[in-house]
Design a protein around this motif. Structure first.
Motif, PDB file in Angstrom:
ATOM      1  N   VAL A 108      34.524  59.329  16.506  1.00 51.70           N
ATOM      2  CA  VAL A 108      33.809  58.264  17.211  1.00 51.70           C
ATOM      3  C   VAL A 108      33.215  57.340  16.162  1.00 51.70           C
ATOM      4  CG1 VAL A 108      31.969  57.675  18.828  1.00 51.70           C
ATOM      5  CG2 VAL A 108      33.263  59.809  19.134  1.00 51.70           C
ATOM      6  N   THR A 109      33.614  56.085  16.152  1.00 50.19           N
ATOM      7  CA  THR A 109      33.047  55.128  15.201  1.00 50.19           C
ATOM      8  C   THR A 109      31.720  54.594  15.733  1.00 50.19           C
ATOM      9  OG1 THR A 109      34.143  53.157  16.117  1.00 50.19           O
ATOM     10  CG2 THR A 109      35.395  54.468  14.522  1.00 50.19           C
ATOM     11  N   ALA A 124      28.767  55.958  15.468  1.00 46.06           N
ATOM     12  CA  ALA A 124      28.341  57.110  16.273  1.00 46.06           C
ATOM     13  C   ALA A 124      26.894  57.517  16.083  1.00 46.06           C
ATOM     14  CB  ALA A 124      29.236  58.303  15.951  1.00 46.06           C
ATOM     15  N   GLY A 128      27.526  55.317  21.006  1.00 48.22           N
ATOM     16  CA  GLY A 128      28.235  56.228  20.128  1.00 48.22           C
ATOM     17  C   GLY A 128      27.669  57.635  20.143  1.00 48.22           C
ATOM     18  N   ILE A 129      26.353  57.763  19.966  1.00 42.50           N
ATOM     19  CA  ILE A 129      25.767  59.099  19.913  1.00 42.50           C
ATOM     20  C   ILE A 129      25.822  59.768  21.288  1.00 42.50           C
ATOM     21  CG2 ILE A 129      23.380  58.357  20.331  1.00 42.50           C
ATOM     22  CD1 ILE A 129      24.659  61.169  17.959  1.00 42.50           C
ATOM     23  N   THR A 171      28.282  59.371  23.402  1.00 43.88           N
ATOM     24  CA  THR A 171      29.674  59.817  23.499  1.00 43.88           C
ATOM     25  C   THR A 171      29.892  61.086  22.692  1.00 43.88           C
ATOM     26  OG1 THR A 171      30.409  57.523  23.781  1.00 43.88           O
ATOM     27  CG2 THR A 171      32.068  59.125  23.100  1.00 43.88           C
ATOM     28  N   VAL A 172      29.362  61.100  21.475  1.00 41.70           N
ATOM     29  CA  VAL A 172      29.480  62.281  20.620  1.00 41.70           C
ATOM     30  C   VAL A 172      28.873  63.503  21.299  1.00 41.70           C
ATOM     31  CG1 VAL A 172      28.648  63.346  18.478  1.00 41.70           C
ATOM     32  CG2 VAL A 172      29.534  61.006  18.447  1.00 41.70           C
ATOM     33  N   LEU A 201      31.401  62.006  13.373  1.00 39.87           N
ATOM     34  CA  LEU A 201      30.638  60.771  13.466  1.00 39.87           C
ATOM     35  C   LEU A 201      31.066  59.892  12.296  1.00 39.87           C
ATOM     36  CD1 LEU A 201      28.730  63.198  14.631  1.00 39.87           C
ATOM     37  CD2 LEU A 201      26.939  61.443  14.550  1.00 39.87           C
ATOM     38  N   ASN A 208      34.437  52.752  18.942  1.00 38.97           N
ATOM     39  CA  ASN A 208      33.219  52.380  19.644  1.00 38.97           C
ATOM     40  C   ASN A 208      32.351  51.374  18.892  1.00 38.97           C
ATOM     41  OD1 ASN A 208      30.647  53.016  21.403  1.00 38.97           O
ATOM     42  ND2 ASN A 208      30.062  53.486  19.288  1.00 38.97           N
TER      43      ASN A 208
END
Length: 317
Positions: A30-31, A33, A38-39, A41-42, A54, A103
């Protein structure tokens, strides 16, 4: 046996992070992140069992973010505004990569350029991800999800500015951001076309979060827009976890290649994830091919020969 009432309730149920299938044994990148979408999604993918990388510009901030995640994660440096960093990240990858989630992004910032001289929003949001995806593609086993935005429909985004992609002499933050988000959708369209032509089972999809309260709005070049967005963030926006749901839906559900996911509510600003439409400009295969060729020329990165690339990856272990 389910009752009629329970069946009705089930039909009304909206998809959420708890509906993600078991991701055990899968690896995701995940870019962008370390915060925002982003976080979120992670964390959702890691909670579902995936090992998540990450990919962040600042490893220190990435490590701090990683400590908030429940699950298996690691942090690797990636600066999408520097093609040397993109190449270094991709060259260091070993083994399969099930999910690549593009992302990261910058939004409505003052005029600036990447290390390679590209307009910052186009260079980061599109060109960096274009190069990263093509360099990692021999490792990808399932899908690539690229985060776009409803901003691709803005008046300044009715077409790609092919004669001046850097918007030199005609830069406005909104036009540049809208163009970069239109580019994300055209990239997804052409990537899916090339994957299909190569006989690959990998799928390319796109998603947008609707109006999500993230740190992006705080970097807007306009004081007035920052104030308006602050009000919108308080009274209209979804939080980052809800905003990440379209990305997660695109990353884990069985959807068609080139599909575009967004919220199902009014104006696609908030709500549960569903397949949504896109502008005519974002659906134009001629523009998609033209953007792809321009991106190859600008980055020096091309679509890999997947059969040969896969054999090389297997040989390298």
């Amino acid at each position: 046996m389910a009752t009629k009432d329970s069946a009705v309730e089930q039909s009304k149920k909206k998809w959420g992070a708890g509906d993600i299938g078991d991701q055990t044994g899968r690896t995701a990148v995940v870019t962008g992140a370390n915060s925002g979408l982003g976080i979120a999604t992670v964390d959702a993918l890691a909670r579902a069992g995936a090992h998540v990388v990450l990919a962040v510009r600042d490893p220190g901030r990435g490590e701090a973010a990683a400590r908030t995640v429940h699950g298996s994660v690691e942090v690797r440096r990636l600066d999408l505004a520097d093609l040397a960093s993109v190449r270094e990240f991709a060259a260091s990858w070993r083994g399969d990569l099930d999910l690549l989630i593009n992302n990261a992004g910058v939004m409505n910032i003052p005029e600036a350029t990447t290390k390679d001289g590209f307009e910052m929003q186009f260079g980061t949001n599109h060109l960096g991800h274009f190069a990263l995806t093509n360099l990692l593609l021999p490792h990808v086993t399932d899908r690539v999800v690229t985060v776009s935005s409803g901003a691709h429909r803005m008046p300044g985004s009715t077409h790609m500015h092919f004669g001046n992609l850097n918007l030199t002499g005609e830069y406005t933050p909104i036009t540049a951001y809208g163009q970069s988000k239109l580019a994300n959708l055209l990239f997804t369209l052409e990537l899916q076309s090339r994957l299909a032509a190569a006989g690959s089972s990998v799928r390319a999809l796109a998603a947008h979060p609707g109006w999500a309260a993230t740190g992006l709005q705080g970097h807007d070049a306009s004081v007035v827009r920052r104030a308006l967005m602050a009000v919108g963030n308080r009274f209209i926006a979804q939080d980052n976890r809800a905003g990440a749901l379209p990305t997660l839906y695109a990353a884990t559900e069985d959807l068609p290649g080139a599909g575009y996911v967004g919220p199902d509510g009014f104006g696609e600003m908030r709500g549960a994830p569903t397949l949504v439409g896109r502008s005519a400009a974002a659906s134009d295969p001629v523009s998609a091919v033209r953007l792809w060729r321009a991106s190859e020329e600008l980055t020096g990165v091309t679509f890999p020969r997947l059969g040969e690339a896969a054999r090389a990856v297997a040989a390298a272990g």
